[in-house]
Design a protein around this motif. Structure first.
Motif, PDB file in Angstrom:
ATOM      1  N   PHE A 125       0.903  -1.101  -0.178  1.00 29.22           N
ATOM      2  CA  PHE A 125       0.081  -0.085  -0.114  1.00 29.22           C
ATOM      3  C   PHE A 125       0.986   1.172  -0.078  1.00 29.22           C
ATOM      4  CE2 PHE A 125      -3.417  -2.920   1.590  1.00 29.22           C
ATOM      5  CZ  PHE A 125      -4.548  -2.787   0.644  1.00 29.22           C
ATOM      6  N   GLY A 126       1.970   1.238   0.850  1.00 29.88           N
ATOM      7  CA  GLY A 126       2.809   2.588   0.781  1.00 29.88           C
ATOM      8  C   GLY A 126       3.404   2.709  -0.566  1.00 29.88           C
TER       9      GLY A 126
ATOM     10  N   THR B  57       2.920  18.547   1.093  1.00 30.92           N
ATOM     11  CA  THR B  57       2.772  17.381   1.542  1.00 30.92           C
ATOM     12  C   THR B  57       3.602  16.506   0.817  1.00 30.92           C
ATOM     13  OG1 THR B  57       0.378  17.800   1.776  1.00 30.92           O
ATOM     14  CG2 THR B  57       1.019  15.563   1.366  1.00 30.92           C
ATOM     15  N   TYR B  58       3.759  16.626  -0.336  1.00 27.52           N
ATOM     16  CA  TYR B  58       4.869  15.896  -1.152  1.00 27.52           C
ATOM     17  C   TYR B  58       6.422  16.166  -0.740  1.00 27.52           C
ATOM     18  CZ  TYR B  58       1.548  13.154  -3.514  1.00 27.52           C
ATOM     19  OH  TYR B  58       0.672  12.102  -3.941  1.00 27.52           O
TER      20      TYR B  58
ATOM     21  N   ALA C  52      10.019  11.950   4.582  1.00 30.03           N
ATOM     22  CA  ALA C  52       9.792  10.755   5.503  1.00 30.03           C
ATOM     23  C   ALA C  52      10.330   9.479   4.850  1.00 30.03           C
ATOM     24  CB  ALA C  52       8.323  10.748   5.658  1.00 30.03           C
ATOM     25  N   VAL C  53       9.932   9.287   3.501  1.00 29.70           N
ATOM     26  CA  VAL C  53      10.237   8.001   2.982  1.00 29.70           C
ATOM     27  C   VAL C  53      11.741   8.148   2.744  1.00 29.70           C
ATOM     28  CG1 VAL C  53      10.072   6.633   0.789  1.00 29.70           C
ATOM     29  CG2 VAL C  53       8.102   7.824   1.587  1.00 29.70           C
ATOM     30  N   MET C  54      12.531   8.964   2.522  1.00 23.09           N
ATOM     31  CA  MET C  54      13.991   9.032   2.488  1.00 23.09           C
ATOM     32  C   MET C  54      14.583   8.798   4.051  1.00 23.09           C
ATOM     33  SD  MET C  54      16.404  12.193   1.668  1.00 23.09           S
ATOM     34  CE  MET C  54      15.524  12.895   0.335  1.00 23.09           C
ATOM     35  N   GLY C  55      13.970   9.082   5.075  1.00 25.96           N
ATOM     36  CA  GLY C  55      14.354   8.683   6.441  1.00 25.96           C
ATOM     37  C   GLY C  55      14.039   7.303   6.603  1.00 25.96           C
ATOM     38  N   TYR C  56      13.117   6.421   5.957  1.00 25.03           N
ATOM     39  CA  TYR C  56      12.699   5.294   6.107  1.00 25.03           C
ATOM     40  C   TYR C  56      13.902   4.369   5.261  1.00 25.03           C
ATOM     41  CZ  TYR C  56       8.123   6.324   8.112  1.00 25.03           C
ATOM     42  OH  TYR C  56       7.285   6.633   8.944  1.00 25.03           O
ATOM     43  N   LEU C  57      14.094   4.944   3.974  1.00 19.12           N
ATOM     44  CA  LEU C  57      15.197   4.394   3.293  1.00 19.12           C
ATOM     45  C   LEU C  57      16.518   4.198   3.994  1.00 19.12           C
ATOM     46  CD1 LEU C  57      16.063   3.058   0.513  1.00 19.12           C
ATOM     47  CD2 LEU C  57      16.272   5.291  -0.230  1.00 19.12           C
TER      48      LEU C  57
ATOM     49  N   GLY D 228       9.064   3.580  -3.555  1.00 15.13           N
ATOM     50  CA  GLY D 228       8.260   4.491  -3.045  1.00 15.13           C
ATOM     51  C   GLY D 228       8.980   6.127  -3.081  1.00 15.13           C
ATOM     52  N   LEU D 229      10.171   6.521  -2.796  1.00 16.55           N
ATOM     53  CA  LEU D 229      10.817   7.460  -2.862  1.00 16.55           C
ATOM     54  C   LEU D 229      10.757   7.999  -4.350  1.00 16.55           C
ATOM     55  CD1 LEU D 229      12.157   9.815  -1.450  1.00 16.55           C
ATOM     56  CD2 LEU D 229      14.503   8.523  -1.645  1.00 16.55           C
TER      57      LEU D 229
END
Length: 93
Positions: free
Chosen positions: A21-22, A46-47, A53-58, A76-77
């Motif tokens: 879903f992500g 927002t983007y 956020a996704v960069m941090g998760y990566l 996702g990134l």
């Protein structure tokens, strides 16, 4: 032991569903922006936050060496960055 195995299985299923879903999140917006050639109502901020956020998760996934999370967050990134680039280009015009 059976309870632990069931829990881990449920955890893995939930994790992979979350990853799927992500990855799918930016696709409807991207499709609509390309099809209609409009993006006035899409929040640039927002983007920006979503990409950060996704960069941090990566980065965290790379640190952990979690290949599944590295691949999913990289994808996702990439997709969210495409949306962000389109938004920036259209806001500049």
């Amino acid at each position: 032991v059976r309870i632990v195995n069931d829990y881990l299985t449920l955890g893995y299923i939930a994790g992979y569903l979350g990853l799927a879903f992500g990855i799918l999140v930016p696709l409807p917006q991207l499709y609509k922006m390309i099809k209609t050639k409009k993006s006035n109502d899409v929040s640039l901020l927002t983007y920006v936050f979503l990409c950060l956020a996704v960069m941090g998760y990566l980065i965290h996934a790379i640190y952990l060496g979690a290949v599944v999370f590295i691949v999913s967050n990289a994808l996702g990134l990439t997709l969210n960055t495409i949306v962000l680039i389109i938004l920036i280009r259209r806001k500049i015009k």
